[in-house]
Design an enzyme around this catalytic site. Structure first.
Site, PDB file in Angstrom:
ATOM      1  N   GLU A 250       0.087   9.717  -9.349  1.00  0.00           N
ATOM      2  CA  GLU A 250       0.043   9.852  -7.892  1.00  0.00           C
ATOM      3  C   GLU A 250       1.348  10.471  -7.418  1.00  0.00           C
ATOM      4  O   GLU A 250       2.398  10.248  -8.033  1.00  0.00           O
ATOM      5  CB  GLU A 250      -0.071   8.463  -7.233  1.00  0.00           C
ATOM      6  CG  GLU A 250      -1.388   7.776  -7.441  1.00  0.00           C
ATOM      7  CD  GLU A 250      -1.422   6.401  -6.738  1.00  0.00           C
ATOM      8  OE1 GLU A 250      -0.418   5.991  -6.140  1.00  0.00           O
ATOM      9  OE2 GLU A 250      -2.469   5.757  -6.820  1.00  0.00           O
ATOM     10  N   LYS A 252       4.690  10.585  -5.512  1.00  0.00           N
ATOM     11  CA  LYS A 252       5.579   9.539  -4.990  1.00  0.00           C
ATOM     12  C   LYS A 252       6.164  10.054  -3.678  1.00  0.00           C
ATOM     13  O   LYS A 252       7.053  10.904  -3.667  1.00  0.00           O
ATOM     14  CB  LYS A 252       6.701   9.234  -5.989  1.00  0.00           C
ATOM     15  CG  LYS A 252       7.607   8.094  -5.519  1.00  0.00           C
ATOM     16  CD  LYS A 252       8.615   7.725  -6.589  1.00  0.00           C
ATOM     17  CE  LYS A 252       9.339   6.425  -6.273  1.00  0.00           C
ATOM     18  NZ  LYS A 252      10.054   6.420  -5.013  1.00  0.00           N
ATOM     19  N   ARG A 257       7.163   2.098   2.768  1.00  0.00           N
ATOM     20  CA  ARG A 257       5.993   1.386   2.275  1.00  0.00           C
ATOM     21  C   ARG A 257       5.495   0.420   3.356  1.00  0.00           C
ATOM     22  O   ARG A 257       6.286  -0.311   3.947  1.00  0.00           O
ATOM     23  CB  ARG A 257       6.387   0.595   1.035  1.00  0.00           C
ATOM     24  CG  ARG A 257       5.233  -0.062   0.325  1.00  0.00           C
ATOM     25  CD  ARG A 257       5.744  -0.618  -0.990  1.00  0.00           C
ATOM     26  NE  ARG A 257       4.682  -1.105  -1.827  1.00  0.00           N
ATOM     27  CZ  ARG A 257       4.800  -1.268  -3.146  1.00  0.00           C
ATOM     28  NH1 ARG A 257       5.923  -0.969  -3.757  1.00  0.00           N
ATOM     29  NH2 ARG A 257       3.811  -1.734  -3.856  1.00  0.00           N
ATOM     30  N   GLU A 302       1.980   4.516   2.314  1.00  0.00           N
ATOM     31  CA  GLU A 302       3.326   5.019   2.572  1.00  0.00           C
ATOM     32  C   GLU A 302       3.256   5.792   3.890  1.00  0.00           C
ATOM     33  O   GLU A 302       2.453   6.720   4.023  1.00  0.00           O
ATOM     34  CB  GLU A 302       3.733   5.930   1.395  1.00  0.00           C
ATOM     35  CG  GLU A 302       5.170   6.328   1.382  1.00  0.00           C
ATOM     36  CD  GLU A 302       6.106   5.311   0.706  1.00  0.00           C
ATOM     37  OE1 GLU A 302       5.672   4.202   0.318  1.00  0.00           O
ATOM     38  OE2 GLU A 302       7.290   5.634   0.602  1.00  0.00           O
TER      39      GLU A 302
HETATM   40  P1  AMP Z   1      11.710   2.911  -5.513  1.00  0.00           P
HETATM   41  O1  AMP Z   1      12.033   2.475  -4.101  1.00  0.00           O
HETATM   42  O2  AMP Z   1      12.453   4.157  -5.949  1.00  0.00           O
HETATM   43  O3  AMP Z   1      11.780   1.777  -6.499  1.00  0.00           O
HETATM   44  O4  AMP Z   1      10.166   3.369  -5.532  1.00  0.00           O
HETATM   45  C1  AMP Z   1       9.132   2.545  -5.143  1.00  0.00           C
HETATM   46  C2  AMP Z   1       8.675   2.950  -3.762  1.00  0.00           C
HETATM   47  O5  AMP Z   1       8.000   4.201  -3.787  1.00  0.00           O
HETATM   48  C3  AMP Z   1       7.613   2.024  -3.198  1.00  0.00           C
HETATM   49  O6  AMP Z   1       8.181   0.873  -2.634  1.00  0.00           O
HETATM   50  C4  AMP Z   1       6.918   2.881  -2.170  1.00  0.00           C
HETATM   51  O7  AMP Z   1       7.570   2.774  -0.913  1.00  0.00           O
HETATM   52  C5  AMP Z   1       7.150   4.293  -2.658  1.00  0.00           C
HETATM   53  N1  AMP Z   1       5.935   5.053  -3.031  1.00  0.00           N
HETATM   54  C6  AMP Z   1       5.734   6.344  -2.752  1.00  0.00           C
HETATM   55  N2  AMP Z   1       4.568   6.782  -3.241  1.00  0.00           N
HETATM   56  C7  AMP Z   1       3.981   5.736  -3.854  1.00  0.00           C
HETATM   57  C8  AMP Z   1       2.773   5.559  -4.584  1.00  0.00           C
HETATM   58  N3  AMP Z   1       1.920   6.582  -4.776  1.00  0.00           N
HETATM   59  N4  AMP Z   1       2.500   4.340  -5.093  1.00  0.00           N
HETATM   60  C9  AMP Z   1       3.363   3.312  -4.927  1.00  0.00           C
HETATM   61  N5  AMP Z   1       4.530   3.420  -4.254  1.00  0.00           N
HETATM   62  C10 AMP Z   1       4.854   4.613  -3.724  1.00  0.00           C
END
Ligand code: AMP
Length: 588
Positions: A250, A252, A257, A302
């Site tokens: 998917e 990112k 979130r 998101e």
């Molecule tokens: P990180 O903050 O770098 O640990 O990344 C996780 C965050 O990516 C999540 O808390 C979401 O806010 C965001 N995110 C963006 N796209 C997605 C997705 N397709 N699935 C899950 N989380 C996502």
């Protein structure tokens, strides 16, 4: 229940840092606690009145507490302030002050946990112009009847300075031992906590209904679920190694979130740290229920800022403008968003957590109708490195950060960071290039152009074992003038008179902050350090880990709490990974 029982245990807990001892004190406390008070005890132990997502804030200022102590003790304010400066903690200062008083007066009545809790709750609910006087009246009425030790803990809870060094895990260990006689049952409690985010409720159920009740505990609408998190991978080949032959890739997205809880009557939105953020997104509240084909549902998405003319995704920072109390309508038109769904956690009375990803995604696509505002996060099923590379390329080109890779046959693991979801960012392929989310714990005043602002910040990782923040670097690069102004404004509200006991650092910062604000930082390398405290003694005795050439990326991670910051374990993994790369290189 007498408040003295709780106060005595808190005093013993403050005197130790050892997890085993802390757990034992908690077990004894829980065994002395009647079932109808256990939830309140658990909240008070965490310095709270209700679970975080309800947003009940005590909001008592030090000045007000000083006045209340003066009223109860008959001592002048100056004397209390001078004792405070000596002790560094107002609760401890109050003990000394009130000890002098008790020689001449007698206590009216024993105070109970119920009375303290109810009074604190009333204080938290007060608003408006006369609220300060009322708050003071309530506080001094408690202090009048409290012993000096009790008074000190009442004040610490009120001021948010109760620091016991216990994370939720320690409380759950103790609950498991006290109510089921086996620490092994912690896992079952943990599941209930992960789907309710309410440790008080979990304690109440284990106390009243035992293991049976807690095993049956289910997801409830409007009780936020702790989000599932992803581990990192550095490359497409690592991803294949960890994920197998066929999985989902998917985009990112770089937004906020949002966990949406929707019934026919209302919509509540929770952030990643489970704060109620409904008021920042009136557009979601208005539009989404019409696009949903379900009467009760919990969805994850998101929210991403977009350029309305081109439809392009804009960086996360744009969403900061939505975080305001007033004039939100204007922000909604100025900073438009789309909401991009990627998961469904609950659907028409049933939890979806146990369903495999593939089925959840299908359910999601049946529930949400897509349009300009609501979309599904783009997803492709991939089977080899080239296919991953292609989706990654497309994702980066449309303004995303990288990919989230998800196993097709796995459930949603609430509150866990594991291998079922992995994140792959473009930069991960260069050495450390990876970013870390670090907590600002202190600062040094700026010179030259930076005079009057903080020139350098002291940053920390989260040690989730000890529940402390360990210094890892000083950072002074990557800041624009605008960043420095903004950070000064935010941080000057977090300055503390004394270093918070949860901060572990030997540095002599000019100012110390409440460990709350999280910044994203990149660095060239992780090195061993004699000064910094992150992962101290883990790789080498008397050495911690530090970041070399750290640089602020421009991202203030407002959606993260300090406990969501990068942990020492993550830094250790990066350190080992970096060593492996340099060894591999030297072998080529
Ligand atoms: P990180 O903050 O770098 O640990 O990344 C996780 C965050 O990516 C999540 O808390 C979401 O806010 C965001 N995110 C963006 N796209 C997605 C997705 N397709 N699935 C899950 N989380 C996502």
């Amino acid at each position: 229940m007498e408040f003295a029982i709780l106060a005595n245990v808190l005093a013993k807990m403050e005197a130790t840092k050892k997890r085993l001892e802390l757990t034992q004190y908690l077990v004894e406390l829980f065994q002395d606690t009647p079932n109808e008070v256990i939830a309140r005890i658990v909240y008070l132990l965490q310095g709270k009145l209700r679970p975080d997502f309800e947003g009940v804030e005590l909001g008592v200022a030090e000045k007000l507490a000083v006045r209340a102590i003066a009223k109860s003790s008959g001592m002048p304010i100056k004397k209390i302030e001078s004792e405070y400066r000596k002790k560094g903690d107002l609760g401890n200062a109050a003990t000394v002050i009130l000890e002098q008083k008790t020689q001449t007066t007698f206590l009216a009545e024993d105070i109970t946990v119920e009375r303290v809790y109810d009074t604190l709750y009333k204080i938290a609910s007060l608003e408006g112009s006369r609220s300060q006087d009322m708050k003071m009246k309530y506080i001094s009425s408690l202090l009048n009847d409290a012993t000096p030790i009790e008074a000190s803990f009442i004040l610490k809870i009120l001021l948010g300075t109760l620091r016991l060094g216990i994370a939720e895990n320690t409380v759950m260990d103790a609950l498991a031992i006290a109510y089921t006689s086996s620490k092994e049952n912690r896992k079952i409690l943990e599941r209930a906590y992960n789907v309710s985010s309410d440790l008080g409720q979990v304690a109440e159920i284990i106390a009243n209904e035992g293991l049976d009740g807690i095993t049956k505990f289910e997801v409830k609408l409007f009780n936020p679920i702790r989000p599932m998190l992803a581990d990192r991978v550095k490359s497409e080949s690592d991803a294949i190694e960890k994920m197998g032959k066929r999985f989902a890739a998917e985009y990112k997205l770089d937004g906020e979130r949002v966990q949406l809880h929707i019934s026919n009557e209302k919509v509540i939105l929770f952030s990643r740290s489970l704060e109620n953020i409904t008021s920042y997104y009136p557009d979601i509240v208005e539009k989404i229920p019409n696009m949903i084909n379900a009467s009760e549902v919990i969805l994850e998405a998101e929210a991403v800022a977009i350029n309305e003319d081109t439809g392009e995704f804009l960086p996360f920072q744009e969403l900061m403008h939505r975080r305001r109390k007033y004039k939100i309508e204007k922000a909604v038109t100025q900073y438009p968003i789309t909401i991009n769904f990627f998961d469904v956690l609950f659907h028409n009375g049933k939890s979806c957590l146990e369903l495999p990803y593939e089925q959840r995604r299908k359910t999601l696509e049946n529930i949400v109708k897509e349009n300009d505002f609501a979309k599904y996060v783009p997803m492709e099923i991939v089977t080899n490195e080239n296919e991953i590379e292609e989706v990654l390329e497309n994702s980066i080109n449309s303004g995303c950060e990288g990919l989230m890779l998800k196993m097709l046959d796995k459930p949603y693991q609430a509150g866990a960071r594991g291998n079922y979801w992995l994140k792959l960012k473009r930069e991960y392929r260069n050495e450390l290039g990876d970013s870390l989310d670090l907590v600002v714990i202190g600062a040094f005043f700026g010179k030259g152009r930076r005079t009057g602002r903080y020139g350098t910040l002291l940053l920390a990782t989260y040690d989730d074992d000890q529940d402390v923040f360990t210094s890892i670097c000083k950072v002074g690069t990557g800041f624009t003038d605008e960043d420095l102004d903004q950070l000064y404004q935010i941080l000057s509200n977090k300055v503390t008179i004394k270093k918070n006991p949860r901060i572990d650092s030997d540095m002599e910062a000019d100012v110390w902050f409440e460990p709350e604000l999280v910044l994203e930082v990149v660095a060239s390398e992780i090195t061993l350090s004699p000064i910094h405290k992150a992962a101290r003694d883990t790789i080498r005795k008397n050495a911690g880990l530090a970041l070399r050439f750290p640089k602020f990326t421009g991202k203030i991670r407002i959606e993260k709490t300090a406990e969501d910051a990068s942990t020492n374990q993550e830094v250790i993994t990066l350190y080992r990974g970096q060593k492996k790369i340099s060894q591999d290189k030297s072998q080529v």
